[in-house]
Design an enzyme around this catalytic site. Structure first.
Site, PDB file in Angstrom:
ATOM      1  CB  SER A  28      15.567  39.099  48.863  1.00  0.00           C
ATOM      2  OG  SER A  28      15.325  38.131  47.858  1.00  0.00           O
ATOM      3  CE  LYS A  29      23.619  37.185  49.561  1.00  0.00           C
ATOM      4  NZ  LYS A  29      24.194  38.365  49.038  1.00  0.00           N
ATOM      5  NE  ARG A  30      13.478  35.453  46.304  1.00  0.00           N
ATOM      6  CZ  ARG A  30      12.729  36.165  45.488  1.00  0.00           C
ATOM      7  NH1 ARG A  30      12.627  35.831  44.228  1.00  0.00           N
ATOM      8  NH2 ARG A  30      12.077  37.217  45.938  1.00  0.00           N
TER       9      ARG A  30
ATOM     10  N   GLY B  51      20.410  38.468  43.563  1.00  0.00           N
ATOM     11  CA  GLY B  51      21.822  38.785  43.360  1.00  0.00           C
ATOM     12  C   GLY B  51      22.308  39.557  44.560  1.00  0.00           C
TER      13      GLY B  51
END
Ligand code: GLU
Length: 491
Positions: free
Chosen positions: A250-252, A254
């Site tokens: 996920s975005k977390r 990167g």
């Protein structure tokens, strides 16, 4: 039988690493079997539909450079390839199921459904109340003024078995599966399940390569194929892509949106090579594959069962590899937009930026991990690096005063420095270092910092050539003044 596979994105979110990996595997599977790769847009969820997400599909694959053989933009004999344009098929086939006694109209109100969910302890149970109702019993409900849904009569006993190319065989007790799922919503739109199955059948899809997160849908799909009397395609569920912590990517973790990798300066061939290895391997060793090589080497049997960890370091390594491999011309074209938009070239004319870059390409190709690093790598060619810490110029084991004395000896060597070859310059500096009984680095390192402002730069004489002899002399003079002032107070 011609192998036919499809990538079936829903335009509800942007193309991310996992979705593009699915598309790539489908493409490669088609090529490896001389088959056909179809793009189908699954846009029946109108609440979550996004025009930007649709555009992102086209932009992403335009950039990556692999394409479908049939799809909304290029057509094909099984079109249209956008589900919202295929409504008649879903209505017709849903009605087939109703007529054959495999599906039925249900007239529940929202309140009734909510009450049932509660009664089922939040397990989402449905009491199937309309499933076997007689016409006479149904009549009052028909008059309720509710737009009915069509529900599937899911089996109430037995098991459903999925045979997957990668995962082998998996079975479900039918009683554990959702009761009578909806096939057509009250607005007349099909659910994902109905549209997906009808289209895979009508488009003669032979193999379904999709992410493992779709496995829970598979038993219902198999039951639908069975009730329609159709042979299901072969399933091949692809391992999840996870971050280093084992959690879904996920975005977390990167960047996950694929076009964000373009913005950061990754080459499409690096992304393709990287994604091909996310959950697939040729043997245990080989890492480098061009798209053309993958088209013949790809084999579904080598897809792994277990989650694939997304490794940004390996992606950087591959990107560096493809940057080094690129021709000067290709690298120049690829780098130019990054350099133009970099803060390092603000206010610099387009021609000057292009000329400097042309000269810099051979210097930087060995060093860049991403195209986006170009501004920082050669920014010194566009403006004087005045901000550096002057103590950086002082080599280890030397005092500031000794450094001043050495740089003073370097100054006469700067005459015509940008016009001489690297070999000539090297010989000249080497002789000088020997004569002064010092290490070559003690002459070169202060010079590098004076000219580029940094200890890490492209090769020194090449960098000096970018800057030019006059400007090099000006920078060294300036740095020498600063160093003398520093040395006066810090001998
Ligand atoms: N539309 C689904 C998606 O967004 C397709 C899943 C499948 O391949 O069956 O991924």
């Amino acid at each position: 039988m011609t192998v036919r596979v499809r990538y079936a994105p829903s335009p509800t979110g942007l193309q991310h690493i996992g979705s593009v990996r699915t598309a790539l595997f489908n493409y490669l599977f088609a090529r490896a079997h001389a088959g056909v790769f179809v793009l189908r847009i699954e846009d029946t969820d109108r609440d979550r539909y996004s025009a930007d997400a649709l555009q992102d599909i086209y932009d992403t694959f335009d950039w990556l450079g692999f394409r479908w053989d049939e799809g909304p933009d290029c057509g094909g004999e099984f079109g249209p390839y956008i589900q919202s344009e295929r409504a008649e098929h879903y209505t017709r086939y849903a009605q087939h199921l109703v007529d054959a006694g495999h599906a039925y109209y249900a007239y529940d109100t929202q309140e009734e459904l909510a009450a049932q969910r509660e009664a089922a302890d939040g397990r989402g149970g449905y009491d199937r109340r309309f499933r076997d109702m007689s016409e006479a019993d149904l009549a009052p409900y028909r008059d309720r003024g509710i737009d009915p849904v069509i529900r599937f009569k899911s089996p109430m006993d037995g098991t459903t078995t999925l045979t997957d190319i990668v995962l082998g065989s998996m079975s479900w007790e039918n009683t554990d599966l959702p009761a009578d799922p909806i096939l057509v919503k009250s607005d007349g739109m099909p659910t994902y399940h109905l549209a997906n199955v009808v289209d895979d059948h009508l488009m003669e899809i032979t193999h379904i390569l999709r992410a493992q997160e779709w496995i829970p849908s598979a038993p219902l799909h198999l039951q639908l194929y069975d009730r329609f009397g159709w042979t299901p395609p072969q399933y091949c569920h692809l391992p999840m892509v996870v971050g280093e912590d084992g959690q879904k990517l996920s975005k977390r973790h990167g960047a996950t949106r694929v076009l964000e990798f373009r913005e950061r300066g990754y080459l499409p061939e690096a992304i393709i090579n990287y994604l091909a290895r996310v959950g697939w391997s040729y043997d245990d060793k080989r890492e480098l594959f061009t798209l053309t090589e993958l088209e013949s080497l790809f084999a579904a049997e080598k897809i792994s069962k277990s989650p694939a960890v997304f490794d940004y370091q390996k992606l950087d390594w591959l990107n560096g590899h493809y940057i080094r491999e690129a021709t000067d011309e290709r690298l120049f074209d690829a780098l130019l937009p990054y350099l133009r938009s970099s803060a390092a070239t603000t206010g610099v004319g387009d021609d000057a930026v292009a000329d400097t870059l042309r000269a810099a390409v051979p210097l930087v190709r060995e060093r860049l991990k991403t195209l986006g690093e170009i501004g920082e790598a050669i920014g010194f060619a566009f403006s004087r690096p005045d901000g550096f810490d002057i103590t950086e110029m002082v080599p280890k084991k030397l005092s500031a005063a000794e450094t001043v004395a050495l740089v003073e000896k370097v100054v006469p060597l700067l005459d015509g420095i940008a016009e001489r070859s690297d070999e000539e310059n090297e010989a000249l500096f080497r002789e000088t270092a020997e004569r002064l009984d010092t290490k070559l680095g003690n002459l070169l390192m202060p010079l590098r910092i004076a000219v580029t402002g940094s200890r890490v730069s492209p090769p020194l004489f090449g960098s000096i050539r970018l800057v030019g002899t006059d400007e090099t002399q000006a920078r060294v003079t300036r740095a020498l003044d600063r160093l003398r002032a520093y040395s006066a107070t810090n001998p």
